[in-house]
Design a protein around this motif. Structure first.
Motif, PDB file in Angstrom:
ATOM      1  N   THR A  12       8.135 -23.031 -25.983  1.00  0.00           N
ATOM      2  CA  THR A  12       7.733 -22.910 -24.625  1.00  0.00           C
ATOM      3  C   THR A  12       6.085 -22.619 -24.886  1.00  0.00           C
ATOM      4  O   THR A  12       5.513 -21.900 -25.716  1.00  0.00           O
ATOM      5  N   LYS A  13       5.574 -23.100 -23.906  1.00  0.00           N
ATOM      6  CA  LYS A  13       3.926 -23.029 -23.775  1.00  0.00           C
ATOM      7  C   LYS A  13       3.562 -22.907 -22.340  1.00  0.00           C
ATOM      8  O   LYS A  13       3.979 -23.842 -21.584  1.00  0.00           O
ATOM      9  N   THR A  14       2.848 -21.836 -22.009  1.00  0.00           N
ATOM     10  CA  THR A  14       2.542 -21.845 -20.497  1.00  0.00           C
ATOM     11  C   THR A  14       1.153 -21.440 -20.321  1.00  0.00           C
ATOM     12  O   THR A  14       0.523 -20.758 -20.957  1.00  0.00           O
ATOM     13  N   HIS A  16      -1.971 -20.139 -18.036  1.00  0.00           N
ATOM     14  CA  HIS A  16      -2.127 -19.655 -16.832  1.00  0.00           C
ATOM     15  C   HIS A  16      -3.744 -20.043 -16.134  1.00  0.00           C
ATOM     16  O   HIS A  16      -4.811 -19.887 -16.988  1.00  0.00           O
ATOM     17  N   THR A  22       0.633 -20.823 -12.485  1.00  0.00           N
ATOM     18  CA  THR A  22       0.978 -20.958 -14.066  1.00  0.00           C
ATOM     19  C   THR A  22       1.328 -22.482 -14.287  1.00  0.00           C
ATOM     20  O   THR A  22       2.204 -22.954 -13.266  1.00  0.00           O
ATOM     21  N   ASN A  24       3.856 -24.552 -16.669  1.00  0.00           N
ATOM     22  CA  ASN A  24       4.863 -24.768 -18.008  1.00  0.00           C
ATOM     23  C   ASN A  24       4.579 -26.064 -18.884  1.00  0.00           C
ATOM     24  O   ASN A  24       5.404 -27.186 -18.448  1.00  0.00           O
ATOM     25  N   ARG A  27       8.354 -26.538 -22.034  1.00  0.00           N
ATOM     26  CA  ARG A  27       9.634 -25.429 -21.420  1.00  0.00           C
ATOM     27  C   ARG A  27      10.787 -25.204 -22.453  1.00  0.00           C
ATOM     28  O   ARG A  27      11.047 -24.057 -22.367  1.00  0.00           O
TER      29      ARG A  27
END
Ligand SMILES: Nc1ncnc2c1ncn2[C@@H]1O[C@H](COP(=O)(O)OP(=O)(O)OP(=O)(O)O)[C@@H](O)[C@H]1O
Ligand SMILES: [Mg+2]
Lengths: 246, 423
Positions: A12-14, A16, A22, A24, A27
């Protein structure tokens, strides 16, 4: 598919943006790439292809999940360890070439050896890599004195220099005409036939048709994963005088 | 990353921005040159003061009368006394071989001097026979007068070279006669000017000047002659000068002289002494602390311009890091570690300041050479010491590190992807 070069589990990589937005970007990506594969990653804009490539190339670190590169868990490595992996195990090719404009072709190709590896045979190895991409006669040209396709070939030579386990290319033909694209693809196919693992992002189905496997992404997930029964051969198309994407 | 490669890429990027590098370096060059020039002027001034003091003779202990606030002589209750020739003789007798020599002096003011048709106006001082030893001052020709001359108030004179030159030109002065005539109040005695004949018995060697006063333009005569014939101030001397055997015995000599005089003047409390004893070492120490402060102050002025140069370096390095964000991203993408990027930018900064430092030293040296050509400063020895040079180079390299560190750290900390995306 023999032993795994890349093994992703629940990556996962989110991002901001500001305080409350945010994104995503990834996921829960599961993906295996075996040694000697030639994979195309496709998908709509914003589906997370570049983010995935950056994680694969250790240019960025995932927020969650595990990433084994040639069996080593790279998720918890320090910045300097990651730099070492980028130097030795991964060759990255960008859409915008990313050459240093102050340096000439051979100096650009030598760059990874400055940061690791043995400096002894530096010139010879850089020259050999340039010859491999057909630019043995352009070694003293600056990037501004080369065509887009030639610049991308210099970038590929640079990616090859430390003999990495895998070549990653994010839309390498995105800025090129069909003839230059075919030349780039021919190089990748030759490298792949020689045993190199290649992962390439592309928007164009004609380009992807040269790969052995196509992974389709959507909204930060792998949506489909299929093998290409009969990959097209760029070399034949060049010989026949037609570009890859036409 | 090998240091060689860091150097190469640092120099490459400095060469690409030639004008900018040169202008940035100029700040350091001027700063270092200022430090070098300023400190060398300071060092020169202090060396010159030192030399001037020692020119008066070395290892000297000087006794002078101590005057109270109300013009009278100090010495509460007790009768204050003059310094006398007997005081000096007593010191000579009691200390014997414990000192090198001693002499007493009385100034007599300026006199009109004529000889061989020439007219001159100069200072006449009465001194005693050991004057040449105490003052480290040999004679060019003739002989210095002796105690027997003092005993008979002989009218003999020793000339400074300038005085001799002005009165007799290149001719030999020894054996000639000169006439002294008082300049001020000379015709006090009813309008009749006193004319006194003196026989020249010697000419001093050239000594140069002290604090701007030529020491070669003067006449010395026996102290007793000065007292009895020239001034009429019989039982008084202006100073007693004792030459210690070496610099190490000066403190002992100072206290011996003090004790002898306290006893002779019948003073029990040293605080109420009617004389002061000055040690030349103390004078030198006091002066060198003054000139040291002066040098420090000049150095600080140079240091400030060096600081400004350093801030210029930091500024340009920040601009450079910003401009080359993509380059940093590319280098990181192919495997540059934080330390590699850090050293690259640090070396760039240090190369700027180090080269600036070397050029600054050359400029500073050129400035001192030019200053040296100015007639008013020609007597000032300008000293560029190896210490100054080492400090200047060290400081400029340190400035490169200090002011280059923050920009270099900013570069090293950049995230590869963000750096690559930077437009
Ligand atoms: N640095 C970032 N900060 C914030 N959001 C980001 C950042 N990088 C990517 N994103 C977001 O993450 C998502 C995935 O981006 P990514 O670049 O991986 O897409 P992509 O599939 O490569 O698209 P394209 O085909 O247009 O290149 C997008 O919604 C994008 O807006
Ligand atoms: Mg992308």
């Amino acid at each position: 598919m023999n032993q795994s070069v890349v093994q992703l589990r629940g990556i996962t990589k989110t991002y901001h943006i500001g305080r409350d937005i945010t994104v995503n970007a990834l996921r829960a990506v599961d993906l295996d790439v075996g040694a000697g594969e030639f994979v195309a990653i496709m998908g709509p804009s914003g589906s997370g292809k570049s983010t995935l490539m950056n994680v694969l190339g250790c240019l960025d670190v995932a927020d969650g999940g595990t990433y084994l590169l040639a069996g080593e868990n790279v998720g918890k490595l320090s910045d300097d360890k990651l730099a070492g992996i980028r130097n030795k195990h991964v060759g990255f090719v960008f859409q915008t070439y990313n050459l240093l404009s102050r340096l000439n072709a051979i100096e650009n190709v030598e760059l990874p050896l400055i940061y690791g590896g043995d400096r002894h045979a530096r010139r010879q190895r850089a020259l050999a890599a340039l010859e491999q991409v057909g630019l043995g006669d352009r070694i003293h040209h600056r990037p501004s004195e080369l065509s887009g396709g030639q610049q991308q070939r210099v970038a590929i030579a640079r990616a090859l220099l430390n003999d990495p386990s895998m070549i990653l290319a994010d839309e390498p033909t995105g800025n090129l005409d069909s003839r230059s694209s075919a030349e780039i693809l021919a190089i990748f196919q030759r490298l792949n036939e020689a045993g190199k693992t290649v992962v390439m992002v592309t928007h164009e189905p004609d380009v992807a048709a040269h790969c052995k496997r196509i992974v389709r992404m959507r909204d930060g997930l792998v949506a489909r994963d299929e093998l290409v029964p009969h990959p097209r051969r760029a070399e034949d198309e060049i010989a026949a005088g037609i570009g890859a994407a036409e | 990353m090998k240091l060689y490669d860091s150097f190469r890429s640092a120099l490459q990027s400095l060469v690409v921005n030639k004008l900018r590098s040169a202008l940035t370096m100029l700040g350091v060059i001027i700063g270092v040159a200022a430090v070098i020039a300023m400190v060398s002027v300071g060092n020169g001034a202090s060396a010159s003061v030192q030399a001037t003091i020692l020119n008066l003779g070395s290892n000297l202990v000087t006794v002078q009368p101590q005057f109270g606030n109300d013009q009278g002589l100090k010495g509460a209750g007790a009768q204050a006394q003059n310094l006398t020739l007997d005081d000096m003789r007593s010191i000579q007798n009691q200390l014997g071989d414990g000192i090198a020599a001693a002499e007493a002096e009385q100034g007599t003011g300026r006199w009109q001097v004529t000889a061989a048709g020439q007219n001159w106006n100069t200072q006449v001082t009465g001194v005693t026979e050991d004057y040449p030893i105490v003052r480290d001052w040999k004679l060019d020709s003739g002989e210095f007068f002796t105690t027997s001359d003092l005993n008979v108030n002989a009218q003999v004179a020793i000339l400074g070279t300038t005085t001799a030159q002005n009165l007799f030109g290149d001719a030999d002065a020894v054996g000639q006669t000169i006439q002294l005539r008082q300049v001020f109040g000379g015709d006090r005695g009813g309008g009749r000017a006193r004319i006194l004949n003196f026989r020249v018995v010697g000419v001093l060697t050239t000594k140069g000047s002290t604090f701007g006063f030529s020491r070669d333009d003067q006449i010395v005569v026996p102290l007793t002659t000065a007292q009895h014939v020239l001034t009429g101030r019989l039982n008084i001397v202006n100073s007693i000068v004792i030459k210690a055997t070496s610099s190490d015995t000066m403190d002992a000599t100072t206290s011996d002289v003090n004790n002898i005089l306290l006893q002779r003047h019948n003073i029990s409390d040293p605080a109420s002494a009617d004389f002061t004893v000055t040690n030349q070492n103390d004078t030198l120490a006091a002066l060198s602390s003054v000139t040291g402060t002066f040098t420090l102050l000049l150095g600080a002025i140079g240091g400030i311009s060096l600081l400004v140069g350093g801030i210029g370096i930091m500024n340009i390095m920040l601009v450079s890091v910003n401009e080359r964000t993509r380059e940093i991203g590319i280098r990181k993408a192919v495997g540059a570690r934080r330390g590699d990027i850090l050293t690259q930018f640090l070396i760039e900064a240090v190369a700027l300041t180090g080269l600036g430092g070397v050029l600054g030293i050359l400029l500073g040296w050129a400035i001192t050479e030019v200053v040296h050509r100015i007639p008013q400063a020609a007597s000032l020895p300008l000293l560029i010491t190896s210490g100054t040079v080492i400090i200047a180079v060290g400081v400029s390299v340190a400035i490169g590190v200090v002011f280059g560190l923050y920009p270099a750290m900013r570069a090293a900390r950049l995230h590869p992807i963000e750096a690559l995306r930077y437009e």
